[in-house]
Design a protein around this motif. Structure first.
Motif, PDB file in Angstrom:
ATOM      1  N   GLY A  59       1.910  -8.787   5.156  1.00  0.00           N
ATOM      2  CA  GLY A  59       3.046  -7.910   5.457  1.00  0.00           C
ATOM      3  C   GLY A  59       3.797  -7.481   4.209  1.00  0.00           C
ATOM      4  N   ASN A  60       4.766  -6.612   4.421  1.00  0.00           N
ATOM      5  CA  ASN A  60       5.485  -5.994   3.301  1.00  0.00           C
ATOM      6  C   ASN A  60       6.251  -6.984   2.429  1.00  0.00           C
ATOM      7  OD1 ASN A  60       4.821  -3.278   3.559  1.00  0.00           O
ATOM      8  ND2 ASN A  60       6.169  -3.079   5.323  1.00  0.00           N
ATOM      9  N   GLN A  61       6.695  -8.073   3.037  1.00  0.00           N
ATOM     10  CA  GLN A  61       7.511  -8.995   2.244  1.00  0.00           C
ATOM     11  C   GLN A  61       6.705 -10.189   1.742  1.00  0.00           C
ATOM     12  OE1 GLN A  61      11.266  -9.671   4.403  1.00  0.00           O
ATOM     13  NE2 GLN A  61      10.882  -7.623   5.209  1.00  0.00           N
ATOM     14  N   ASN A  62       5.386 -10.105   1.847  1.00  0.00           N
ATOM     15  CA  ASN A  62       4.552 -11.257   1.495  1.00  0.00           C
ATOM     16  C   ASN A  62       3.541 -10.951   0.398  1.00  0.00           C
ATOM     17  OD1 ASN A  62       4.945 -11.031   4.713  1.00  0.00           O
ATOM     18  ND2 ASN A  62       5.429 -13.061   3.985  1.00  0.00           N
ATOM     19  N   ILE A  63       3.789  -9.878  -0.334  1.00  0.00           N
ATOM     20  CA  ILE A  63       2.848  -9.458  -1.377  1.00  0.00           C
ATOM     21  C   ILE A  63       2.529 -10.594  -2.353  1.00  0.00           C
ATOM     22  CG2 ILE A  63       2.602  -7.954  -3.409  1.00  0.00           C
ATOM     23  CD1 ILE A  63       4.084  -5.826  -1.895  1.00  0.00           C
ATOM     24  N   ALA A  64       3.540 -11.400  -2.669  1.00  0.00           N
ATOM     25  CA  ALA A  64       3.359 -12.474  -3.647  1.00  0.00           C
ATOM     26  C   ALA A  64       2.287 -13.468  -3.195  1.00  0.00           C
ATOM     27  CB  ALA A  64       4.687 -13.191  -3.876  1.00  0.00           C
ATOM     28  N   LYS A  65       2.024 -13.517  -1.898  1.00  0.00           N
ATOM     29  CA  LYS A  65       1.040 -14.484  -1.379  1.00  0.00           C
ATOM     30  C   LYS A  65      -0.392 -13.963  -1.463  1.00  0.00           C
ATOM     31  CE  LYS A  65       3.702 -17.386   1.660  1.00  0.00           C
ATOM     32  NZ  LYS A  65       4.743 -16.679   2.408  1.00  0.00           N
ATOM     33  N   LEU A  66      -0.557 -12.771  -1.988  1.00  0.00           N
ATOM     34  CA  LEU A  66      -1.874 -12.134  -1.973  1.00  0.00           C
ATOM     35  C   LEU A  66      -2.975 -12.928  -2.700  1.00  0.00           C
ATOM     36  CD1 LEU A  66      -1.650  -8.434  -1.713  1.00  0.00           C
ATOM     37  CD2 LEU A  66      -3.625  -9.330  -2.849  1.00  0.00           C
ATOM     38  N   PRO A  67      -2.725 -13.396  -3.918  1.00  0.00           N
ATOM     39  CA  PRO A  67      -3.777 -14.181  -4.579  1.00  0.00           C
ATOM     40  C   PRO A  67      -4.126 -15.434  -3.776  1.00  0.00           C
ATOM     41  CG  PRO A  67      -2.095 -13.539  -6.159  1.00  0.00           C
ATOM     42  CD  PRO A  67      -1.563 -13.208  -4.792  1.00  0.00           C
ATOM     43  N   LYS A  68      -3.098 -16.080  -3.215  1.00  0.00           N
ATOM     44  CA  LYS A  68      -3.336 -17.286  -2.416  1.00  0.00           C
ATOM     45  C   LYS A  68      -4.200 -16.950  -1.193  1.00  0.00           C
ATOM     46  CE  LYS A  68      -0.837 -20.781   0.338  1.00  0.00           C
ATOM     47  NZ  LYS A  68      -2.095 -21.282   0.825  1.00  0.00           N
TER      48      LYS A  68
ATOM     49  N   ILE B 114      -3.298 -14.629   7.736  1.00  0.00           N
ATOM     50  CA  ILE B 114      -2.263 -13.649   8.102  1.00  0.00           C
ATOM     51  C   ILE B 114      -0.903 -14.112   7.592  1.00  0.00           C
ATOM     52  CG2 ILE B 114      -1.187 -12.394  10.016  1.00  0.00           C
ATOM     53  CD1 ILE B 114      -3.571 -13.277  11.753  1.00  0.00           C
ATOM     54  N   PHE B 115      -0.270 -13.286   6.778  1.00  0.00           N
ATOM     55  CA  PHE B 115       1.115 -13.542   6.363  1.00  0.00           C
ATOM     56  C   PHE B 115       1.938 -12.304   6.701  1.00  0.00           C
ATOM     57  CE2 PHE B 115      -1.027 -16.104   2.887  1.00  0.00           C
ATOM     58  CZ  PHE B 115      -0.648 -17.344   3.379  1.00  0.00           C
ATOM     59  N   THR B 116       2.763 -12.393   7.726  1.00  0.00           N
ATOM     60  CA  THR B 116       3.610 -11.232   8.042  1.00  0.00           C
ATOM     61  C   THR B 116       5.040 -11.669   8.356  1.00  0.00           C
ATOM     62  OG1 THR B 116       2.817 -11.335  10.307  1.00  0.00           O
ATOM     63  CG2 THR B 116       1.840  -9.629   8.915  1.00  0.00           C
ATOM     64  N   ASN B 117       5.463 -12.765   7.729  1.00  0.00           N
ATOM     65  CA  ASN B 117       6.824 -13.231   8.001  1.00  0.00           C
ATOM     66  C   ASN B 117       7.843 -12.375   7.271  1.00  0.00           C
ATOM     67  OD1 ASN B 117       5.854 -15.310   9.492  1.00  0.00           O
ATOM     68  ND2 ASN B 117       5.810 -16.733   7.764  1.00  0.00           N
ATOM     69  N   ASN B 118       8.989 -12.193   7.914  1.00  0.00           N
ATOM     70  CA  ASN B 118      10.101 -11.555   7.222  1.00  0.00           C
ATOM     71  C   ASN B 118      10.823 -12.646   6.458  1.00  0.00           C
ATOM     72  OD1 ASN B 118       9.693  -8.978   8.007  1.00  0.00           O
ATOM     73  ND2 ASN B 118      10.989  -9.136   9.823  1.00  0.00           N
ATOM     74  N   GLU B 119      10.487 -12.778   5.209  1.00  0.00           N
ATOM     75  CA  GLU B 119      11.074 -13.881   4.452  1.00  0.00           C
ATOM     76  C   GLU B 119      12.339 -13.476   3.728  1.00  0.00           C
ATOM     77  OE1 GLU B 119       7.764 -15.007   2.068  1.00  0.00           O
ATOM     78  OE2 GLU B 119       7.082 -16.387   3.617  1.00  0.00           O
TER      79      GLU B 119
END
Ligand code: 5AD
Ligand code: SF4
Length: 437
Positions: free
Chosen positions: A103-112, A126-131
């Motif tokens: 999701g839009n707010q989870n870009i940092a998790k992309l390498p992981k 799947i990472f789509t949490n509004n963090e």
């Protein structure tokens, strides 16, 4: 080294985020390439603002599925951006061959996410949490080398009734001013000549910071940074366009004299249904004030035709505003139903044929306006930023004025990424032609 390709759809914010994704992956030892056939990992950075955006993505996914099958499934397919945020797990239910949804707010998790898929038994990640975490400020690079964008706000609080953006990008969050100033300085030192400030509603910048920072102050501070470069921004909201912002644009030498002022509709009744917060008359008065205080300003806009309940009379109001404001350019769309938005629930949806017919009439009128506005440039000498060879003729350079007009002229390719003066000798609707002064 693993190879990754990133395909970008949609708006400038997505272009900006793709540049960040690219940097993030390079920092994690991935090589970013263009050719999807040679990539180990492919990311689609998606848009969902109108139905057409989704259709395009479905087409691309089909193509990726075929490539993946030919490679014995040894390819990771990831989807990021607004469509990914909107659909979440649904995407994987529909297209089982998708490995990653971010999701839009989870870009940092992309390498992981890529690591998890390649080094574990996980079928999907799947990472789509509004963090509520701002995407990291990475020192991204932009392919062209002369124009960089900086997100100054994320998300939107406006809830225009047709728009999906507030649902997929969350509430408005501003980036602290000192970070934006630092980033601008870094880009300028690297040689970028144009800084594009991005936000869903740039002139509500700072409201959430409670530090007294606002959009006018931000422009003023950025204008003080040394070096020859242009400052652009998109998009402001007409309702929040204060006099101090107009004054800062007028007096700041680096801020280009072009304002994108999304109209959406000309009829006050429709504007109300859209929850835009201004009337036809207020909008026209604002446009006139901007033109008066910023001589030579170019106004551009976004317009939707065929919003629910739009009558012929309402539509004539839209044409009337276009005639009165005389935009340099306009992005014109047929209303597209986005599920989850208020307008999607409205009775009074308009027939597609009527939408098409109105769109064509609007385009015809706008083309006339654009042509007239281009004519004004004939014989004038204008400062332009050279963008590179023109697409059609490599001997010819393509450039842009501060008012965002494309200017073609003959010159040496070494001029790419520099400011030069060009005398305009010929004008067409979308393009000006000239010679180097
Ligand atoms: N249908 C048609 N156009 C839309 N836009 C946003 N949502 C919709 C929709 N549901 C247009 C608006 C906005 C631009 C980015 O996209 O004009 O300003
Ligand atoms: Fe959508 Fe309106 Fe926000 Fe723009 S201001 S992103 S049109 S809700």
């Amino acid at each position: 080294m693993k190879k990754v390709a990133i395909l970008t759809y949609g708006c400038q914010m997505n272009v900006n985020e793709s540049a960040k994704i690219k940097k993030l992956l390079e920092n994690n030892s991935y090589e970013v390439i263009e050719d999807i056939k040679n990539a180990d990992v492919v990311f689609l950075n998606t848009c969902t603002v109108r139905e057409g955006a989704a259709t395009q993505i479905f087409g691309k996914l089909g193509e990726l599925k075929n490539i993946k099958e030919k490679k014995d499934n040894k390819m990771v397919i990831g989807v990021t951006g607004c469509f990914a945020q909107e659909q979440g797990e649904e995407l994987i239910n529909k297209f089982n061959y998708i490995d990653i949804v971010i999701g839009n707010q989870n870009i940092a998790k992309l390498p992981k996410a890529i690591e998890d898929i390649t080094n574990s038994d996980l079928k999907h990640v799947i990472f789509t949490n509004n963090e509520d975490e701002l995407p990291p400020s990475l020192e991204a690079d932009f392919e062209n080398g002369f124009s960089a964008s900086i997100a100054i706000t994320y998300g939107c609080n406006n809830f225009c009734t047709y728009c999906i953006v507030p649902y997929v990008r969350g509430r408005e969050r501003s980036v602290p001013m000192d970070e934006i100033i630092e980033e601008t300085k870094k880009f300028v030192n690297k040689g970028y000549k144009e800084i594009l400030l991005l936000g869903q509603n740039v002139n509500s910048y700072g409201k959430d910071l409670n530090s007294g920072e606002n959009f006018a102050k931000l422009l003023e501070e950025l204008n003080k940074i040394e070096g020859e470069f242009w400052i652009r921004f998109t998009s402001p909201h007409p309702r929040d366009f204060t006099d101090d912002v107009i004054n800062v644009i007028a007096k700041s030498e680096k801020v280009t004299k072009s304002v994108h002022l999304p109209l959406q509709a000309g009829s006050t009744r429709i504007l109300n249904l859209m929850n835009r917060g201004y009337t036809k008359e207020e909008y026209i008065a604002l446009a006139n004030k901007i033109k008066e205080k910023i001589p030579g300003v170019a106004l551009t806009t976004d317009i939707i035709v065929g919003f629910p309940y739009e009558t012929e009379e309402d539509f004539l109001d839209t044409l009337d505003v276009v005639e009165k404001v005389k935009y340099d350019n306009a992005f014109m769309f047929m209303y597209s139903k986005r599920s989850g938005t208020k307008a999607a629930e409205m009775d009074g949806q308009i027939d597609d044929n009527i939408k098409k017919e109105r769109l064509q009439r609007l385009i015809n009128l706008q083309n006339e306006c654009s042509k007239k506005n281009s004519n004004i440039y004939k014989g004038k000498i204008v400062k332009v930023l050279v963008e590179g060879p023109s697409k059609k003729n490599k001997q010819v350079l393509s450039s842009r004025t501060g008012t965002n007009k494309v200017v073609l002229f003959e010159g040496n390719i070494n001029l790419k990424g520099t400011f030069v003066n060009v005398e305009i000798t010929e004008t067409k609707t979308w393009t000006l032609y000239g010679k180097l002064v």
